[in-house]
Each structure stands twice: as structure tokens, then as C-alpha cells.
Scaffold this motif. Structure first.
Motif, PDB file in Angstrom:
ATOM      1  N   ALA A  98       0.834  -1.209   0.000  1.00 52.86           N
ATOM      2  CA  ALA A  98       0.000   0.000   0.000  1.00 52.86           C
ATOM      3  C   ALA A  98       0.867   1.257   0.000  1.00 52.86           C
ATOM      4  N   ASP A  99       0.541   2.202  -0.868  1.00 60.71           N
ATOM      5  CA  ASP A  99       1.209   3.504  -0.960  1.00 60.71           C
ATOM      6  C   ASP A  99       2.708   3.422  -1.269  1.00 60.71           C
ATOM      7  N   GLU A 100       3.174   2.313  -1.819  1.00 55.83           N
ATOM      8  CA  GLU A 100       4.574   2.149  -2.197  1.00 55.83           C
ATOM      9  C   GLU A 100       4.660   1.892  -3.698  1.00 55.83           C
ATOM     10  N   ASP A 101       5.838   2.077  -4.259  1.00 56.86           N
ATOM     11  CA  ASP A 101       6.040   1.761  -5.671  1.00 56.86           C
ATOM     12  C   ASP A 101       6.016   0.243  -5.851  1.00 56.86           C
ATOM     13  N   PRO A 102       5.541  -0.213  -7.005  1.00 53.83           N
ATOM     14  CA  PRO A 102       5.546  -1.662  -7.248  1.00 53.83           C
ATOM     15  C   PRO A 102       6.974  -2.207  -7.305  1.00 53.83           C
ATOM     16  N   GLU A 103       7.128  -3.458  -6.924  1.00 51.66           N
ATOM     17  CA  GLU A 103       8.414  -4.143  -6.992  1.00 51.66           C
ATOM     18  C   GLU A 103       8.254  -5.349  -7.905  1.00 51.66           C
ATOM     19  N   THR A 104       9.275  -5.609  -8.716  1.00 50.25           N
ATOM     20  CA  THR A 104       9.232  -6.723  -9.653  1.00 50.25           C
ATOM     21  C   THR A 104      10.475  -7.583  -9.465  1.00 50.25           C
ATOM     22  N   TYR A 105      10.253  -8.897  -9.343  1.00 49.12           N
ATOM     23  CA  TYR A 105      11.343  -9.854  -9.174  1.00 49.12           C
ATOM     24  C   TYR A 105      11.059 -11.103  -9.990  1.00 49.12           C
ATOM     25  N   GLN A 106      12.122 -11.707 -10.474  1.00 52.99           N
ATOM     26  CA  GLN A 106      12.004 -13.042 -11.051  1.00 52.99           C
ATOM     27  C   GLN A 106      12.352 -14.011  -9.929  1.00 52.99           C
ATOM     28  N   ILE A 107      11.529 -15.032  -9.749  1.00 48.34           N
ATOM     29  CA  ILE A 107      11.801 -16.033  -8.726  1.00 48.34           C
ATOM     30  C   ILE A 107      12.605 -17.147  -9.379  1.00 48.34           C
ATOM     31  N   VAL A 108      13.787 -17.387  -8.840  1.00 52.32           N
ATOM     32  CA  VAL A 108      14.719 -18.358  -9.415  1.00 52.32           C
ATOM     33  C   VAL A 108      15.200 -19.305  -8.319  1.00 52.32           C
ATOM     34  N   GLY A 109      15.888 -20.355  -8.716  1.00 53.24           N
ATOM     35  CA  GLY A 109      16.494 -21.257  -7.747  1.00 53.24           C
ATOM     36  C   GLY A 109      17.606 -20.538  -6.996  1.00 53.24           C
ATOM     37  N   ALA A 110      17.932 -21.050  -5.826  1.00 50.80           N
ATOM     38  CA  ALA A 110      18.944 -20.409  -4.970  1.00 50.80           C
ATOM     39  C   ALA A 110      20.282 -20.253  -5.683  1.00 50.80           C
ATOM     40  N   ALA A 111      20.614 -21.177  -6.564  1.00 45.43           N
ATOM     41  CA  ALA A 111      21.907 -21.140  -7.247  1.00 45.43           C
ATOM     42  C   ALA A 111      22.056 -19.948  -8.182  1.00 45.43           C
ATOM     43  N   GLU A 112      20.941 -19.394  -8.645  1.00 47.99           N
ATOM     44  CA  GLU A 112      21.024 -18.283  -9.594  1.00 47.99           C
ATOM     45  C   GLU A 112      20.477 -16.974  -9.027  1.00 47.99           C
ATOM     46  N   SER A 113      20.257 -16.940  -7.730  1.00 49.21           N
ATOM     47  CA  SER A 113      19.735 -15.755  -7.063  1.00 49.21           C
ATOM     48  C   SER A 113      20.688 -14.570  -7.222  1.00 49.21           C
ATOM     49  N   ASP A 114      20.124 -13.401  -7.517  1.00 45.18           N
ATOM     50  CA  ASP A 114      20.899 -12.167  -7.651  1.00 45.18           C
ATOM     51  C   ASP A 114      19.958 -10.990  -7.388  1.00 45.18           C
ATOM     52  N   PRO A 115      19.678 -10.705  -6.114  1.00 46.77           N
ATOM     53  CA  PRO A 115      18.694  -9.675  -5.770  1.00 46.77           C
ATOM     54  C   PRO A 115      18.977  -8.302  -6.379  1.00 46.77           C
ATOM     55  N   LEU A 116      20.251  -7.959  -6.546  1.00 50.61           N
ATOM     56  CA  LEU A 116      20.578  -6.650  -7.114  1.00 50.61           C
ATOM     57  C   LEU A 116      20.143  -6.541  -8.575  1.00 50.61           C
ATOM     58  N   HIS A 117      19.935  -7.683  -9.220  1.00 51.50           N
ATOM     59  CA  HIS A 117      19.472  -7.700 -10.605  1.00 51.50           C
ATOM     60  C   HIS A 117      18.052  -8.254 -10.709  1.00 51.50           C
ATOM     61  N   GLY A 118      17.302  -8.192  -9.615  1.00 48.27           N
ATOM     62  CA  GLY A 118      15.892  -8.555  -9.647  1.00 48.27           C
ATOM     63  C   GLY A 118      15.600 -10.042  -9.652  1.00 48.27           C
ATOM     64  N   LYS A 119      16.543 -10.863  -9.208  1.00 47.70           N
ATOM     65  CA  LYS A 119      16.325 -12.307  -9.161  1.00 47.70           C
ATOM     66  C   LYS A 119      16.420 -12.762  -7.708  1.00 47.70           C
ATOM     67  N   ILE A 120      15.287 -13.216  -7.156  1.00 44.86           N
ATOM     68  CA  ILE A 120      15.295 -13.657  -5.767  1.00 44.86           C
ATOM     69  C   ILE A 120      15.145 -15.175  -5.685  1.00 44.86           C
ATOM     70  N   SER A 121      15.755 -15.739  -4.674  1.00 42.36           N
ATOM     71  CA  SER A 121      15.735 -17.185  -4.464  1.00 42.36           C
ATOM     72  C   SER A 121      14.345 -17.665  -4.082  1.00 42.36           C
ATOM     73  N   ASN A 122      13.999 -18.840  -4.591  1.00 47.96           N
ATOM     74  CA  ASN A 122      12.721 -19.453  -4.220  1.00 47.96           C
ATOM     75  C   ASN A 122      12.680 -19.799  -2.730  1.00 47.96           C
ATOM     76  N   GLU A 123      13.843 -19.770  -2.065  1.00 46.46           N
ATOM     77  CA  GLU A 123      13.919 -20.069  -0.634  1.00 46.46           C
ATOM     78  C   GLU A 123      13.797 -18.818   0.235  1.00 46.46           C
ATOM     79  N   SER A 124      13.780 -17.626  -0.388  1.00 44.99           N
ATOM     80  CA  SER A 124      13.703 -16.381   0.379  1.00 44.99           C
ATOM     81  C   SER A 124      12.305 -16.220   0.986  1.00 44.99           C
TER      82      SER A 124
END
Length: 157
Positions: A98-124
């Protein structure tokens, strides 16, 4: 005992395969050559070049072993097998608090996680809360820093 599975996208698997090839065909031979050269300096007990090269060799061999295991037990996700509006590994999800900008992430396996590039681990915590949800769902995300409510606004392959 069942082996651990490693969910990943086809792109993530390809990157791991490329990293493995680079480590085996480039990095490993470079380190072997450095060890050979360092040995020629004589006394190994006080040879910092030798110690450094052996340490690096250990790190590289560990990474090679880790990648081989991940590739052997990889579960490459097929997003076409999941409802188009459902959040799943391999899909990109957009949500808004609510009242925040939208956030977009690709959900990936832990081995390819890279939050700074919009890829978060499925374990997060965020992904765990979103997986299986659909567009329009209001979801409570529990994180170590507290919980917050979001609405899923889009899911894309």
C-alpha cells in the motif's frame, strides 16, 4: 537418503554449465601452472606464491564440485506447465505494498539468485510467501524484519 534437488531456470542451468566449463578449462590450468612455477622457487614452507595458489586451487575445486552436484540434481522449471497467473519458480512477479512503488522480481532457484538484478531465491521469505499465489491476491510476507501486506499485480513468464 534422498538427494537435494536444485530448482533452476534453463538460463540458470546454462550459466552454471558455462561457469563449470570456464573453471575446468581456464581457471584450473592457470592455477596448476602457478603451482608449478611457485614450486620452482624452492622451499615450500615459506613460499607465499605456492600457498596462495594452493588455496585458490582448493576454492576452485570446491566450486567445481558444487556446480557438478547442482547440475546433477537440477530441476529445470517449465513455466508453461503452470497457470499463467500463478507465481512459480522461473516467473516474474510484480507486487505492491500500500502507498509504495511496485516491486518486480524473477523467482529463481537459490543457485542463480541475484537480488541486485531482480532475481530472488525461491527459498527467500518473499518468494516463499508469493509462490502458488495468483494475480490479485493479497499476501502477507513474513521477513526477519517484520511482516507486510502486498497485492500481486502481475505475473509473467
Amino acid at each position: 537418503m534422498a538427494e537435494q534437488r536444485y530448482p533452476m531456470t534453463a538460463e540458470g542451468k546454462q550459466k552454471l554449465e558455462q561457469e563449470l566449463e570456464d573453471l575446468k578449462l581456464k581457471k584450473r590450468p592457470e592455477i596448476i601452472e602457478r603451482i608449478k612455477i611457485a614450486r620452482s622457487f624452492g622451499d615450500l614452507s615459506e613460499n607465499s606464491e605456492y600457498s596462495s595458489a594452493k588455496d585458490e586451487q582448493s576454492v576452485v575445486e570446491s566450486r567445481i564440485s558444487e556446480i557438478k552436484t547442482m547440475l546433477q540434481y537440477a530441476d529445470v522449471v517449465d513455466v508453461s506447465q503452470v497457470d499463467a497467473n500463478e507465481v512459480a519458480v522461473g516467473k516474474t512477479v510484480t507486487f505492491q505494498e500500500a502507498d509504495e512503488d511496485p516491486e518486480t522480481y524473477q523467482i529463481v532457484g537459490a543457485a542463480e539468485s541475484d537480488p541486485l538484478h531482480g532475481k530472488i531465491s525461491n527459498e527467500s521469505p518473499i518468494a516463499q510467501s508469493l509462490l502458488g499465489q495468483k494475480v490479485g491476491a493479497e499476501v502477507e510476507i513474513m521477513t526477519p524484519g517484520g511482516s507486510f501486506m502486498v497485492t500481486i499485480t502481475a505475473v509473467n513468464n
